[in-house]
Design a protein around this motif. Structure first.
Motif, PDB file in Angstrom:
ATOM      1  N   THR A 199       1.023  -1.237   0.078  1.00  0.00           N
ATOM      2  CA  THR A 199      -0.035  -0.124   0.040  1.00  0.00           C
ATOM      3  C   THR A 199       0.698   1.279  -0.049  1.00  0.00           C
ATOM      4  OG1 THR A 199      -1.603  -1.274   1.265  1.00  0.00           O
ATOM      5  CG2 THR A 199      -1.849   0.989   1.186  1.00  0.00           C
ATOM      6  N   TYR A 200       1.824   1.194   0.828  1.00  0.00           N
ATOM      7  CA  TYR A 200       2.833   2.287   0.940  1.00  0.00           C
ATOM      8  C   TYR A 200       3.520   2.576  -0.340  1.00  0.00           C
ATOM      9  CZ  TYR A 200       7.551   4.408   2.313  1.00  0.00           C
ATOM     10  OH  TYR A 200       8.434   5.318   2.400  1.00  0.00           O
ATOM     11  N   TYR A 201       3.922   1.379  -1.248  1.00  0.00           N
ATOM     12  CA  TYR A 201       4.422   1.551  -2.469  1.00  0.00           C
ATOM     13  C   TYR A 201       3.531   2.200  -3.407  1.00  0.00           C
ATOM     14  CZ  TYR A 201       8.246  -1.389  -0.777  1.00  0.00           C
ATOM     15  OH  TYR A 201       9.493  -2.093  -0.360  1.00  0.00           O
ATOM     16  N   ASP A 202       2.324   1.754  -3.671  1.00  0.00           N
ATOM     17  CA  ASP A 202       1.338   2.249  -4.501  1.00  0.00           C
ATOM     18  C   ASP A 202       1.288   3.692  -4.267  1.00  0.00           C
ATOM     19  OD1 ASP A 202       1.012  -0.343  -5.292  1.00  0.00           O
ATOM     20  OD2 ASP A 202      -0.983  -0.696  -4.314  1.00  0.00           O
ATOM     21  N   TRP A 203       1.138   4.070  -3.043  1.00  0.00           N
ATOM     22  CA  TRP A 203       0.869   5.520  -3.057  1.00  0.00           C
ATOM     23  C   TRP A 203       2.298   6.234  -3.313  1.00  0.00           C
ATOM     24  CZ3 TRP A 203       2.156   9.578   0.765  1.00  0.00           C
ATOM     25  CH2 TRP A 203       1.189  10.794   0.603  1.00  0.00           C
ATOM     26  N   MET A 204       3.143   5.811  -2.848  1.00  0.00           N
ATOM     27  CA  MET A 204       4.376   6.588  -3.118  1.00  0.00           C
ATOM     28  C   MET A 204       4.768   6.646  -4.534  1.00  0.00           C
ATOM     29  SD  MET A 204       6.030   8.024  -0.460  1.00  0.00           S
ATOM     30  CE  MET A 204       7.131   8.012   0.646  1.00  0.00           C
ATOM     31  N   TYR A 205       4.503   5.746  -5.352  1.00  0.00           N
ATOM     32  CA  TYR A 205       4.889   5.680  -6.837  1.00  0.00           C
ATOM     33  C   TYR A 205       3.959   6.710  -7.430  1.00  0.00           C
ATOM     34  CZ  TYR A 205       8.266   1.856  -6.468  1.00  0.00           C
ATOM     35  OH  TYR A 205       9.461   1.304  -6.491  1.00  0.00           O
ATOM     36  N   ASN A 206       2.772   6.781  -6.920  1.00  0.00           N
ATOM     37  CA  ASN A 206       1.833   7.744  -7.646  1.00  0.00           C
ATOM     38  C   ASN A 206       1.831   9.016  -7.047  1.00  0.00           C
ATOM     39  OD1 ASN A 206       1.022   5.693  -9.618  1.00  0.00           O
ATOM     40  ND2 ASN A 206       0.027   4.601  -8.000  1.00  0.00           N
ATOM     41  N   ILE A 207       2.477   9.342  -5.977  1.00  0.00           N
ATOM     42  CA  ILE A 207       2.471  10.709  -5.227  1.00  0.00           C
ATOM     43  C   ILE A 207       2.053  11.695  -6.244  1.00  0.00           C
ATOM     44  CG2 ILE A 207       4.870  11.170  -4.868  1.00  0.00           C
ATOM     45  CD1 ILE A 207       4.055  11.374  -1.944  1.00  0.00           C
ATOM     46  N   LYS A 208       1.748  12.954  -5.629  1.00  0.00           N
ATOM     47  CA  LYS A 208       1.575  14.008  -6.307  1.00  0.00           C
ATOM     48  C   LYS A 208       1.875  15.362  -5.542  1.00  0.00           C
ATOM     49  CE  LYS A 208      -2.530  13.143  -7.739  1.00  0.00           C
ATOM     50  NZ  LYS A 208      -3.987  13.394  -8.281  1.00  0.00           N
ATOM     51  N   ASP A 209       2.017  16.263  -6.004  1.00  0.00           N
ATOM     52  CA  ASP A 209       2.512  17.470  -5.147  1.00  0.00           C
ATOM     53  C   ASP A 209       1.575  17.856  -3.938  1.00  0.00           C
ATOM     54  OD1 ASP A 209       4.859  17.493  -6.663  1.00  0.00           O
ATOM     55  OD2 ASP A 209       4.546  19.446  -7.623  1.00  0.00           O
ATOM     56  N   TRP A 210       2.166  18.322  -3.027  1.00  0.00           N
ATOM     57  CA  TRP A 210       1.511  18.427  -1.812  1.00  0.00           C
ATOM     58  C   TRP A 210       1.012  19.725  -1.250  1.00  0.00           C
ATOM     59  CZ3 TRP A 210       4.586  17.170   3.472  1.00  0.00           C
ATOM     60  CH2 TRP A 210       3.781  17.611   4.659  1.00  0.00           C
ATOM     61  N   CYS A 211      -0.025  20.209  -1.446  1.00  0.00           N
ATOM     62  CA  CYS A 211      -0.428  21.414  -1.127  1.00  0.00           C
ATOM     63  C   CYS A 211      -0.174  21.775   0.263  1.00  0.00           C
ATOM     64  CB  CYS A 211      -1.969  21.748  -1.465  1.00  0.00           C
ATOM     65  SG  CYS A 211      -2.588  23.521  -1.190  1.00  0.00           S
ATOM     66  N   ILE A 212       0.463  22.436   1.058  1.00  0.00           N
ATOM     67  CA  ILE A 212       0.820  22.664   2.328  1.00  0.00           C
ATOM     68  C   ILE A 212       0.253  24.236   2.920  1.00  0.00           C
ATOM     69  CG2 ILE A 212       2.816  21.284   2.407  1.00  0.00           C
ATOM     70  CD1 ILE A 212       4.490  23.930   1.942  1.00  0.00           C
ATOM     71  N   SER A 213      -0.223  24.865   2.216  1.00  0.00           N
ATOM     72  CA  SER A 213      -0.752  26.071   2.578  1.00  0.00           C
ATOM     73  C   SER A 213      -2.189  26.136   3.028  1.00  0.00           C
ATOM     74  CB  SER A 213      -0.494  27.224   1.624  1.00  0.00           C
ATOM     75  OG  SER A 213      -1.158  26.683   0.406  1.00  0.00           O
ATOM     76  N   ARG A 214      -2.516  26.808   4.134  1.00  0.00           N
ATOM     77  CA  ARG A 214      -4.128  26.645   4.775  1.00  0.00           C
ATOM     78  C   ARG A 214      -4.234  28.034   4.912  1.00  0.00           C
ATOM     79  NH1 ARG A 214      -3.316  22.739   2.916  1.00  0.00           N
ATOM     80  NH2 ARG A 214      -3.411  20.455   3.717  1.00  0.00           N
ATOM     81  N   GLN A 215      -5.584  28.576   4.625  1.00  0.00           N
ATOM     82  CA  GLN A 215      -6.079  29.647   4.809  1.00  0.00           C
ATOM     83  C   GLN A 215      -6.802  29.929   6.335  1.00  0.00           C
ATOM     84  OE1 GLN A 215      -6.231  28.120   1.549  1.00  0.00           O
ATOM     85  NE2 GLN A 215      -4.264  29.194   1.347  1.00  0.00           N
ATOM     86  N   ILE A 216      -6.297  29.384   7.170  1.00  0.00           N
ATOM     87  CA  ILE A 216      -6.564  29.646   8.633  1.00  0.00           C
ATOM     88  C   ILE A 216      -5.412  30.318   9.333  1.00  0.00           C
ATOM     89  CG2 ILE A 216      -7.997  27.279   8.391  1.00  0.00           C
ATOM     90  CD1 ILE A 216      -5.911  25.794   9.959  1.00  0.00           C
ATOM     91  N   TRP A 217      -5.842  30.480  10.688  1.00  0.00           N
ATOM     92  CA  TRP A 217      -4.858  31.050  11.295  1.00  0.00           C
ATOM     93  C   TRP A 217      -4.147  30.552  12.317  1.00  0.00           C
ATOM     94  CZ3 TRP A 217      -8.919  35.715  12.741  1.00  0.00           C
ATOM     95  CH2 TRP A 217      -9.047  36.507  11.722  1.00  0.00           C
ATOM     96  N   TRP A 218      -4.665  29.220  12.955  1.00  0.00           N
ATOM     97  CA  TRP A 218      -4.009  28.545  13.983  1.00  0.00           C
ATOM     98  C   TRP A 218      -3.161  27.553  13.347  1.00  0.00           C
ATOM     99  CZ3 TRP A 218      -2.275  28.104  18.516  1.00  0.00           C
ATOM    100  CH2 TRP A 218      -2.165  27.036  19.063  1.00  0.00           C
ATOM    101  N   GLY A 219      -1.834  27.894  13.196  1.00  0.00           N
ATOM    102  CA  GLY A 219      -0.784  26.950  12.810  1.00  0.00           C
ATOM    103  C   GLY A 219       0.434  27.805  12.690  1.00  0.00           C
ATOM    104  N   HIS A 220       1.433  26.921  11.941  1.00  0.00           N
ATOM    105  CA  HIS A 220       2.686  27.664  11.703  1.00  0.00           C
ATOM    106  C   HIS A 220       2.594  28.822  10.314  1.00  0.00           C
ATOM    107  CE1 HIS A 220       3.930  23.876  13.547  1.00  0.00           C
ATOM    108  NE2 HIS A 220       4.738  24.904  14.365  1.00  0.00           N
ATOM    109  N   GLN A 221       2.820  30.151  10.766  1.00  0.00           N
ATOM    110  CA  GLN A 221       2.536  30.837   9.779  1.00  0.00           C
ATOM    111  C   GLN A 221       3.626  30.713   8.773  1.00  0.00           C
ATOM    112  OE1 GLN A 221       1.516  34.738  11.329  1.00  0.00           O
ATOM    113  NE2 GLN A 221       1.424  35.898   8.886  1.00  0.00           N
TER     114      GLN A 221
END
Length: 895
Positions: free
Chosen positions: A397-419
């Motif tokens: 399962t790990y391989y399947d996902w890792m081989y097909n991995i897509k770019d990771w959206c890391i920004s969130r439009q909220i306030w609580w978190g690491h700016q």
RNA sequence: AGGCACGUAGCUCAGGGGGAGAGCGCUACCCUGACACGGUAGAAGUCCGCGGUUCAAAUCCGCGCGUGCCUACCA
């Protein structure tokens, strides 16, 4: 015996968890038994806790997960390791923000009224009040975390790690920013990563809509499940090789309702077989359409705003909610006669994993991690075995996902978190990514820099957890000692969210995998196998279970049911069963304490050990090895099962009963002292082996047991050095005890079958052709007499038999229970017939094998010999039983 | 649409090429000097179905049926 001359620490009649659990937990913590050493000579063993959300309350998943970790940690401490179990909590951006927003809403406020700074203050305040709830709940589970080192993903230290990682990835070109389609939650008003979207099959409709040609007659029919998005269409696409569309009267159509002209384009993405083979293209609201738009340089027209209502670009529909708009658009099309059909259609709809609202693909400016370069080493690490995923079915399962991995959206439009540590120059729009706010723009020197308002995905900080908690980016002794960690224990549901990302970040920044092993456990479900959920009302609260049955019973249940790769179906009934087990252990200890007034360093080699003594020591050694081996392989259920079987069915059922005569016999002080030594040793070692599973009751008994000192947590796991002395084979004591057990069981069986009163004392004769067997039985006669409640036991060679006795065969030994005056013979005849029936069935199966030439030819010699031996044994038994049967029938009158 | 598990006693599940196991429940008897949260004994299974490999299949392989879960750019 007078109990008061023995142990002064008599136990109560039943074990009461409530009376001891809190006391011992506080004791352990106060005495520092959970603390790891930054560095010392002992082998290191480390686990980082999967940090629960600060908003969380302990549920069954936590209970299972942390029980397993605690079992491993306590076991490794007993084996002498320097154990670090690193605890902490996760700031859980969206979830926590939602909680505090709900509180504000209750007072008629929202966060925008409060402003960013005040809002974040409010969240911190909330954390102060309730953030430690789950920590206290973990303590009730007995979790032996090193609490002095507790971390929080928003701590200053961890925040520094987050900024460091962000800056470095940006500098390495692995973080970029841009306008892309992302999953957008209109409720939380933030972008989500692909993983944070839960797909659910829903009944919707497939609408076919005619788009008239801009010139000429007719038009193109497109199909869609989201008609409201048509307002943002900027093209219609057909397949380049589709003959139906090879020769069109026009190369553009009029977009209905909007009345604008949009082109017909040709793109191989279109599936000719679906619908009419024509696809409406909405680059602002569909990920595929976005890509088509990029290829064909189409404009984007964003018609749905971030709050889920229609925007100005939607013309007459502006202000409508997206779902209301769908209805309105359909009605408007119907009026114009452009809606050709509307058919029921099942399709997967994305929902926000935090608030469950329907997610809207939406165009916005976001930050991304370019994951492919990070994923490759993480794949190789598992392939090479640098990290083992257990059970290995999850590696796939790990391989399947890792081989097909897509770019990771890391920004969130909220306030609580690491700016996000990025600043834009007000003067020249230059983007600066740095650890701290720059005083001036490095490009133009202007001082008007504004920080990016987005915060990072919570999983971005948890991806650093195995090293950020140990002080990274500083090179701390802790990191040196405990990184890579020994094992990560986690549920499969966060394999991608968390495990895969920790692998990528750990390898990239530490140059080494974050864990040697990843143990993936299953889910806890209700007794019908359904996922526990509040809406179903089938949730069992772990704290209720603990209150009712005690922590130890609960933990034991979880361990016993945690077979690899299998969900744990929990019901209180099962916990009750293990409470009985804990109580059984307690009572065995209670019995032992009545006979022990002191401890013993080791078994005196000169002591004259009885058969039960030697037997139970051999069994203890075997059980200890089984538990250790099972735990080393993460087979918690096997470990728990082996200990359970030993305590109840070997120690209590047979050893204690067999040892009683010696323990009570004041006339033979040497034998009594030997029995006491063994009793003490077995109990002590058993407590230590059980301690990882049942920490509280074992500590309580340990405390009362003479000859122990300190905490049981400081004891040594009683694993003997080297391979088992007798290998797989039974040692002489085990073999002899097996004979005694079989004889006693056979007599009891006759008692039961013949309905002989338990009080009746029987006369029994055993006859064996083997002098060694006779000698053994003679030696152990007291045990048999006691356990089978006999008046007399005669041991002879085969010969005269009382015609009025019931018979049983044990190996080469015949057992005769005198029935005269006790039972009627018709019943005994019946019993024998039944047993003969069973025997005949078994024999015919064996004879069939032995008459089969291919079996004799091809089966391994050992197997053939075994079957032959058995055939001999069974036919002898058959002869004897038949003879007895004949006699009983013949003497029926004499009863 | 693909993938992964699972189907063994009434229930929940271990096991896994050569004698069908446990816990709970059930039946009978028993308050025997640790324990009735106990003891002793017992009844109970076409190991989902069908084929194949094998001297031998509950166990390995294939197909089917059923259940659960995961992944997916299914207009």
């Amino acid at each position: 015996m007078e109990p008061d001359v023995m142990s002064t620490k008599m136990l109560d009649k039943g074990y009461d968890p409530k009376a001891v659990e809190q006391r011992w937990y506080e004791f352990w913590e106060r005495e520092g038994h959970f603390a790891a050493a930054d560095a010392d000579g002992r082998p290191p063993f480390s686990i980082v806790i999967p940090p629960p959300n600060v908003t969380g309350v302990l549920h069954m998943g936590h209970a299972l997960n942390n029980t397993m970790q605690d079992i491993l940690c306590r076991y490794r401490r007993l084996k002498g390791d320097n154990v670090l179990w690193m605890p902490g909590t996760d700031h859980a951006g969206i979830a926590t923000q939602n909680v505090v927003e709900r509180q504000l809403a209750a007072n008629g406020q929202d966060r925008h009224q409060l402003g960013r700074e005040k809002f974040i203050e409010a969240v911190w305040q909330w954390r102060e009040q309730s953030g430690s709830a789950i920590i206290n709940q973990l303590k009730r589970l007995g979790a032996s975390c090193d609490w002095q080192r507790e971390r929080f993903t928003m701590d200053e230290g961890l925040s520094r790690a987050v900024r460091t990682v962000f800056v470095r990835l940006y500098e390495e070109g692995l973080i970029y920013r841009g306008m892309y389609i992302t999953n957008w939650c209109p409720r939380c008003r933030t972008a989500l990563s692909d993983l944070e979207v839960e797909h659910e099959e829903l009944d919707g409709h497939l609408y076919q809509i005619r788009y008239p040609f801009a010139r000429g007659k007719g038009g193109v029919v497109v199909a869609t499940t989201r008609p409201e998005t048509m307002l943002g269409d900027t093209a219609v696409a057909v397949h380049p090789d589709d003959e139906r569309y090879a020769d069109l009267p026009a190369e553009s159509v009029i977009l209905p309702l909007m009345e604008i002209e949009i082109p017909i384009i040709r793109d191989a993405y279109v599936d000719r077989a679906f619908g009419t083979g024509a696809l409406k293209v909405t680059p602002a609201h569909d990920p595929n359409d976005f890509e088509i738009g990029q290829r064909h340089k189409l404009p984007s027209n964003k018609v749905i705003e971030d709050d889920g209502t229609m925007g100005a670009a939607a013309g007459q529909f502006q202000g409508l909610d997206r779902f209301a708009c769908r209805k309105a658009v359909v009605e408007a099309l119907q009026e114009k006669g452009l809606l050709l059909s509307m058919q029921p259609h099942k399709h997967g709809v994305g929902h926000c994993y935090r608030c469950k609202n329907v997610v809207e693909p939406n165009l916005s400016r976001q930050w991304f991690v370019k994951v492919k370069p990070l994923a490759e080493p993480a794949i190789r690490a598992v392939e090479s075995g640098a990290t083992r995923i257990i059970p290995d079915t999850w590696a796939k399962t790990y391989y399947d996902w890792m081989y097909n991995i897509k770019d990771w959206c890391i920004s969130r439009q909220i306030w609580w978190g690491h700016q996000i540590p990025a600043w834009t120059c007000g003067a020249c729009e230059n983007l600066v990514v740095a650890m701290a706010a720059p005083a001036q723009c490095p490009a133009c020197g202007a001082a008007e820099l504004t920080q990016e308002t987005d915060v990072l995905d919570t999983w971005f900080s948890s991806a650093l957890w195995p090293f950020s908690t140990m002080g990274w980016p500083d090179q701390t002794p802790l990191l040196k000692t405990f990184y890579p960690t020994s094992v990560l224990v986690t549920g499969f549901d966060i394999l991608f969210f968390w495990v895969a990302r920790m692998m990528m970040m750990g390898i990239h920044f530490m140059g080494e995998v974050p864990f040697r092993d990843v143990y993936v456990h299953a889910l806890v479900r209700d007794e019908e196998g359904k996922k526990m959920s509040k809406s179903k009302g089938n949730v069992i609260d772990p704290l209720d279970v603990i209150d009712t049955y005690g922590t130890d019973a609960f933990r034991y249940t979880l361990a016993a049911f945690a077979a690899q790769g299998r969900d744990v179906r929990l019901s209180e009934k099962r916990v009750e069963g293990y409470r009985h087990f804990i109580n059984k252990l307690w009572n065995a200890a209670r019995f032992a304490l009545m006979h022990l007034d002191r401890g013993y360093d080791r078994i005196d080699p000169a002591a004259l050990l009885s058969l039960p003594d030697r037997w139970i020591l051999a069994r203890l050694d075997r059980m200890t090895r089984q538990v250790a081996e099972a735990l080393d392989d993460y087979k918690f259920n096997e470990a728990a099962g082996a200990a359970y079987q030993f305590v109840w069915h070997e120690f209590c059922d047979w050893y204690l009963e067999a040892a009683k005569p010696a323990l009570y016999d004041e006339g033979a002080p040497a034998a009594r002292e030997a029995a006491r030594q063994v009793l003490w040793t077995v109990l002590r070692d058993t407590l230590v082996v059980l301690h990882p599973f049942a920490p509280f009751v074992t500590e309580e008994i340990w405390d009362k047991l003479p000859g122990t000192s300190g905490s049981i947590m400081q004891a040594t796991f009683p694993l003997a050095e080297g391979p088992p002395p007798d290998g797989e084979a039974l040692n002489p004591a085990e073999t002899e005890m097996a004979l005694i057990v079989a004889l006693v069981t056979a007599i009891r069986n006759i008692r039961g079958e013949m309905n002989i009163s338990p009080a009746a004392k029987l006369h029994v004769t055993v006859q064996s052709p083997e002098p060694a067997t006779r000698a053994a039985i003679d030696r152990d006669r007291a045990i048999i007499v006691n356990l089978a409640r006999l008046e007399a036991l005669a041991v002879t060679e085969p010969g005269e038999r009382s015609p009025t006795s019931a018979t049983a065969i044990v190996a080469d030994t015949e057992l005769l229970v005198e029935l005269k005056g006790v039972i009627d013979f018709a019943q005994e005849a019946q019993r024998l017939e039944k047993e003969l029936g069973k025997l005949n069935k078994e024999l015919s199966a064996i004879n069939k094998k032995l008459n089969n030439d291919s079996f004799l030819d091809k089966a391994p010699e050992a197997v053939v010999a075994e079957v032959r031996e058995k055939q001999v044994l069974l036919s002898e038994k058959q002869d004897k039983l038949s003879a007895t049967h004949a006699r009983v029938v013949g003497f029926r009158g004499e009863g």
